[in-house]
Design a protein around this motif. Structure first.
Motif, mmCIF file in Angstrom:
data_model
loop_
_atom_site.group_PDB
_atom_site.id
_atom_site.type_symbol
_atom_site.label_atom_id
_atom_site.label_comp_id
_atom_site.label_asym_id
_atom_site.label_seq_id
_atom_site.Cartn_x
_atom_site.Cartn_y
_atom_site.Cartn_z
ATOM 1 N N CYS A 42 0.850 -1.204 0.000
ATOM 2 C CA CYS A 42 0.000 0.000 0.000
ATOM 3 C C CYS A 42 0.882 1.249 0.000
ATOM 4 O O CYS A 42 2.010 1.226 0.508
ATOM 5 C CB CYS A 42 -0.882 0.040 1.243
ATOM 6 N N GLN A 43 0.327 2.330 -0.538
ATOM 7 C CA GLN A 43 1.015 3.631 -0.498
ATOM 8 C C GLN A 43 0.565 4.369 0.757
ATOM 9 O O GLN A 43 -0.636 4.532 0.969
ATOM 10 C CB GLN A 43 0.621 4.473 -1.721
ATOM 11 N N TRP A 44 1.511 4.796 1.565
ATOM 12 C CA TRP A 44 1.164 5.602 2.747
ATOM 13 C C TRP A 44 1.453 7.069 2.437
ATOM 14 O O TRP A 44 2.517 7.400 1.932
ATOM 15 C CB TRP A 44 1.974 5.162 3.962
ATOM 16 N N LYS A 45 0.481 7.942 2.720
ATOM 17 C CA LYS A 45 0.690 9.398 2.577
ATOM 18 C C LYS A 45 0.343 10.024 3.924
ATOM 19 O O LYS A 45 -0.352 9.395 4.722
ATOM 20 C CB LYS A 45 -0.253 9.958 1.513
ATOM 21 N N PRO A 46 0.777 11.263 4.201
ATOM 22 C CA PRO A 46 0.494 11.841 5.525
ATOM 23 C C PRO A 46 -0.980 11.751 5.916
ATOM 24 O O PRO A 46 -1.310 11.510 7.060
ATOM 25 C CB PRO A 46 0.953 13.296 5.381
ATOM 26 N N GLU A 47 -1.882 11.892 4.936
ATOM 27 C CA GLU A 47 -3.303 11.852 5.284
ATOM 28 C C GLU A 47 -3.814 10.440 5.529
ATOM 29 O O GLU A 47 -4.972 10.242 5.913
ATOM 30 C CB GLU A 47 -4.161 12.568 4.221
ATOM 31 N N SER A 48 -2.942 9.415 5.343
ATOM 32 C CA SER A 48 -3.389 8.026 5.594
ATOM 33 C C SER A 48 -3.513 7.739 7.085
ATOM 34 O O SER A 48 -4.130 6.748 7.480
ATOM 35 C CB SER A 48 -2.406 7.017 5.003
ATOM 36 N N GLY A 49 -2.871 8.571 7.903
ATOM 37 C CA GLY A 49 -2.956 8.349 9.360
ATOM 38 C C GLY A 49 -1.943 7.314 9.819
ATOM 39 O O GLY A 49 -0.840 7.211 9.254
ATOM 40 N N MET A 107 3.824 8.839 16.471
ATOM 41 C CA MET A 107 3.109 10.119 16.358
ATOM 42 C C MET A 107 2.682 10.629 17.731
ATOM 43 O O MET A 107 2.217 11.744 17.873
ATOM 44 C CB MET A 107 1.853 9.943 15.489
ATOM 45 N N ALA A 108 2.777 9.773 18.757
ATOM 46 C CA ALA A 108 2.359 10.168 20.111
ATOM 47 C C ALA A 108 3.133 9.314 21.110
ATOM 48 O O ALA A 108 3.679 8.268 20.739
ATOM 49 C CB ALA A 108 0.866 9.921 20.273
ATOM 50 N N GLY A 109 3.150 9.790 22.358
ATOM 51 C CA GLY A 109 3.771 8.991 23.410
ATOM 52 C C GLY A 109 2.925 7.746 23.651
ATOM 53 O O GLY A 109 1.744 7.729 23.325
ATOM 54 N N HIS A 110 3.519 6.685 24.207
ATOM 55 C CA HIS A 110 2.739 5.458 24.411
ATOM 56 C C HIS A 110 3.061 4.802 25.744
ATOM 57 O O HIS A 110 4.195 4.863 26.227
ATOM 58 C CB HIS A 110 2.976 4.474 23.263
ATOM 59 N N GLY A 111 2.017 4.158 26.298
ATOM 60 C CA GLY A 111 2.173 3.488 27.586
ATOM 61 C C GLY A 111 2.673 2.063 27.427
ATOM 62 O O GLY A 111 3.412 1.560 28.261
ATOM 63 N N ALA A 112 2.280 1.413 26.322
ATOM 64 C CA ALA A 112 2.674 0.011 26.132
ATOM 65 C C ALA A 112 4.129 -0.056 25.683
ATOM 66 O O ALA A 112 4.609 0.839 24.993
ATOM 67 C CB ALA A 112 1.781 -0.628 25.089
ATOM 68 N N ALA A 113 4.815 -1.127 26.106
ATOM 69 C CA ALA A 113 6.212 -1.295 25.709
ATOM 70 C C ALA A 113 6.250 -1.733 24.251
ATOM 71 O O ALA A 113 5.441 -2.533 23.817
ATOM 72 C CB ALA A 113 6.852 -2.355 26.585
ATOM 73 N N SER A 114 7.163 -1.161 23.485
ATOM 74 C CA SER A 114 7.332 -1.670 22.115
ATOM 75 C C SER A 114 8.779 -2.106 21.964
ATOM 76 O O SER A 114 9.692 -1.304 22.085
ATOM 77 C CB SER A 114 6.962 -0.602 21.093
ATOM 78 N N GLU A 115 8.957 -3.393 21.744
ATOM 79 C CA GLU A 115 10.319 -3.913 21.657
ATOM 80 C C GLU A 115 10.961 -3.399 20.383
ATOM 81 O O GLU A 115 10.269 -3.013 19.453
ATOM 82 C CB GLU A 115 10.290 -5.447 21.589
ATOM 83 N N ASP A 116 12.314 -3.441 20.369
ATOM 84 C CA ASP A 116 13.037 -3.107 19.137
ATOM 85 C C ASP A 116 12.589 -4.066 18.058
ATOM 86 O O ASP A 116 12.361 -5.244 18.329
ATOM 87 C CB ASP A 116 14.557 -3.280 19.363
ATOM 88 N N GLY A 117 12.447 -3.564 16.866
ATOM 89 C CA GLY A 117 12.067 -4.459 15.767
ATOM 90 C C GLY A 117 10.569 -4.672 15.659
ATOM 91 O O GLY A 117 10.115 -5.492 14.861
ATOM 92 N N SER A 118 9.775 -3.949 16.467
ATOM 93 C CA SER A 118 8.313 -4.035 16.301
ATOM 94 C C SER A 118 7.714 -2.651 16.555
ATOM 95 O O SER A 118 8.412 -1.757 17.040
ATOM 96 C CB SER A 118 7.735 -5.074 17.255
ATOM 97 N N CYS A 119 6.452 -2.493 16.238
ATOM 98 C CA CYS A 119 5.851 -1.164 16.440
ATOM 99 C C CYS A 119 4.386 -1.281 16.830
ATOM 100 O O CYS A 119 3.719 -2.256 16.478
ATOM 101 C CB CYS A 119 5.989 -0.327 15.182
ATOM 102 N N LEU A 120 3.907 -0.270 17.562
ATOM 103 C CA LEU A 120 2.485 -0.169 17.919
ATOM 104 C C LEU A 120 1.810 0.533 16.744
ATOM 105 O O LEU A 120 1.892 1.756 16.606
ATOM 106 C CB LEU A 120 2.324 0.644 19.205
ATOM 107 N N THR A 121 1.174 -0.249 15.883
ATOM 108 C CA THR A 121 0.710 0.309 14.603
ATOM 109 C C THR A 121 -0.337 1.405 14.760
ATOM 110 O O THR A 121 -0.514 2.211 13.860
ATOM 111 C CB THR A 121 0.146 -0.811 13.701
ATOM 112 N N CYS A 122 -1.048 1.442 15.901
ATOM 113 C CA CYS A 122 -2.116 2.440 16.048
ATOM 114 C C CYS A 122 -1.574 3.851 16.179
ATOM 115 O O CYS A 122 -2.327 4.807 15.967
ATOM 116 C CB CYS A 122 -3.024 2.101 17.232
ATOM 117 N N ILE A 123 -0.310 4.000 16.560
ATOM 118 C CA ILE A 123 0.191 5.376 16.756
ATOM 119 C C ILE A 123 1.506 5.629 16.036
ATOM 120 O O ILE A 123 2.253 6.528 16.423
ATOM 121 C CB ILE A 123 0.358 5.712 18.253
ATOM 122 N N CYS A 124 1.830 4.793 15.006
ATOM 123 C CA CYS A 124 3.054 5.137 14.285
ATOM 124 C C CYS A 124 2.836 5.201 12.787
ATOM 125 O O CYS A 124 1.842 4.712 12.255
ATOM 126 C CB CYS A 124 4.198 4.218 14.675
#
Ligand SMILES: Cc1cc2nc3c(=O)[nH]c(=O)nc-3n(C[C@H](O)[C@H](O)[C@H](O)COP(=O)(O)OP(=O)(O)OC[C@H]3O[C@@H](n4cnc5c(N)ncnc54)[C@H](O)[C@@H]3O)c2cc1C
Length: 432
Positions: free
Chosen positions: A361-368, A405-422
């Motif tokens: 998929c193409q991600w653009k700033p407006e994709s969130g 895009m925001a601070g987060h409470g859940a731990a995110s290990e190296d090599g993974s991401c919290l997709t809801c806020i990145c």
């Protein structure tokens, strides 16, 4: 009149004593009046000053107490999941139950901010993996011997009557009973009422979206705050009217609380101006009729279409986006206004390869966020809170870089991401 004539005659006769005496008395009377007026004004000003000082002092005390409670929060807050016992289950209305939860270890509970939620990890019979879901705290932070959540059983969508009802909400409403032990994360979330402010607020909800608003209202009332609260609540009819008697009592007992309940499909038994105040849906038109101005902070929670119509209406009414706060219980249908996109936006588009789903998929700033992008392209990523707190949407990054895009409470290990806020920083390959 008599005395004027007497004075005139006295003057004609060359007798100045009487008019002078009258003038003297009048001047003295005027002076006394001026003195009295000055004293009254001074007293009024002093009283107003005193009222303002008392209010300032009250706010300072409240703020100090809040800071103290926040310090307490860090003391009692826990990491990961903690065991809670269901102490009470109450039927609120058809298909909606409240649950009182007490900590199984008997230790104190941290306070929370009104509007925040709990994250549950549920072992639902028949489900291969634990089910993670978030539920807003539905009471204010002033009863810290327990937490309360209020849960509505999610029925199949009207256009798909044969799919199963919601997994977690059915489990709660049909199977969870007092005595059950549940795994719960500490309160979290960024949608909350700042109790240190004294600005007026408009709490707007529909259906079970009322839960964070109940928490905010209860916090204001319990703090004996005089903050103006406009509470707009939309339901179909009395059968869905959560906490009806309680809300009516709070509004009757507090001059600063204005309750406006709208029924969109009232039944013949529902009484206008007795059970509910307005027929139809909650709308910005209603705010325009009732609010003295648009100068408030607005808090919203409800179905996607409802929140979109209200946020669009508020924006048209000239309410700045910084004064509008919302929580989505499901996929985000509205987004905070994105910063203006430069003409070279196309150049910022990056490629996100969801390798497991075989979609690029193409991600653009407006994709969130990456989660928004996945959902818009029919890719399922498990998620809970959508604010980086519950950790459910964690996905491994196979290659590429991301930005939060925001601070987060859940731990995110190296090599993974919290997709809801990145969002992606470069072309990405995700294990999703
Ligand atoms: C921050 C936050 C706070 C929240 N607070 C509250 C709260 O206070 N109270 C509350 O009640 N909820 C709240 N929610 C919502 C809650 O977290 C759950 O999303 C909700 O209970 C539904 O979860 P579920 O497991 O029951 O449904 P799911 O199993 O996730 O199903 C959701 C819907 O999909 C339908 N479905 C099932 N299978 C299919 C299929 N094959 N095709 C199409 N549709 C299908 C189901 O029938 C159901 O309608 C909150 C959510 C968030 C993010």
């Amino acid at each position: 009149m008599q005395s004027l004539l007497e004075n005139w005659r006295a003057l004609e006769q060359g007798n100045w004593a009487l008019p002078v005496a009258y003038l003297l008395v009048a001047a003295i009377a005027l002076q006394v009046l001026l003195m009295l007026y000055g004293t009254a004004r001074r007293q009024l000003a002093e009283r107003e000053q005193m009222r303002l000082s008392t209010r300032r002092l009250g706010l300072e005390v409240e703020t100090a107490m809040l800071r103290y409670r926040e310090a307490e929060q860090t003391k009692f807050v826990w990491n990961g999941y903690r065991k809670f016992r269901v102490a009470q289950k109450t039927l609120e209305c058809k298909g909606v139950f409240s649950f009182h939860l007490t900590p199984h270890d008997g230790k104190p509970l941290p306070p929370f901010k009104p509007g925040q939620f709990l994250t549950f990890q549920l072992k639902v019979p028949g489900q291969a993996k634990p089910v993670v879901r978030c539920y807003s705290l539905s009471d204010g932070p002033n009863h810290l011997d327990h937490y309360r959540v209020t849960i509505k059983k999610e029925l199949p969508p009207p256009d798909k009557p044969n799919v199963p009802p919601g997994v977690a909400s059915s489990f709660f409403c049909d199977s969870v009973e007092p005595g059950e032990i549940l795994d719960v994360k500490a309160p979290g979330g960024n949608f909350y009422l700042d109790l240190t402010k004294d600005t007026g607020m408009v709490l707007i909800s529909a259906g079970v979206g009322v839960t964070p608003m109940l928490s905010m209202l209860n916090a204001v009332v319990a703090n004996k705050s005089q903050r103006e609260v406009w509470f707009f609540f939309g339901v179909r009819n009395k059968s869905e009217h959560i906490q009806k008697e309680y809300l009516e009592r709070v509004a009757a007992e507090h001059d600063n609380v204005h309750l406006h309940v709208s029924y969109s499909k009232p039944t013949p038994e529902d009484r206008l101006r007795v059970d509910y105040q307005h027929a139809g849906r909650v709308s910005v038109e209603l705010f325009k009729q009732l609010l003295p101005s648009n100068n408030y902070e607005y808090f919203l929670c409800g179905p996607g279409a409802f929140m979109k119509s209200i946020t669009d209406g508020l924006s048209e009414w000239g309410v700045p986006s910084q004064s509008v706060f919302f929580e989505a219980f499901g996929p985000a249908t509205i987004k905070k206004a994105a910063p203006p996109v430069a003409a070279s936006a196309a150049a910022q588009a990056v490629e996100v390869n969801f390798s497991r789903s075989g979609k690029v998929c193409q991600w653009k700033p407006e994709s969130g966020s990456l989660l928004d992008l996945a959902e818009a392209n029919g890719i399922k990523i498990e998620c809970g809170c959508r604010t980086g707190n519950c950790g459910t949407c964690l996905v491994a990054i196979k290659s590429g870089k991301i930005d939060y895009m925001a601070g987060h409470g859940a731990a995110s290990e190296d090599g993974s991401c919290l997709t809801c806020i990145c969002k992606p920083q470069s072309d990405l390959v995700l294990d999703a």
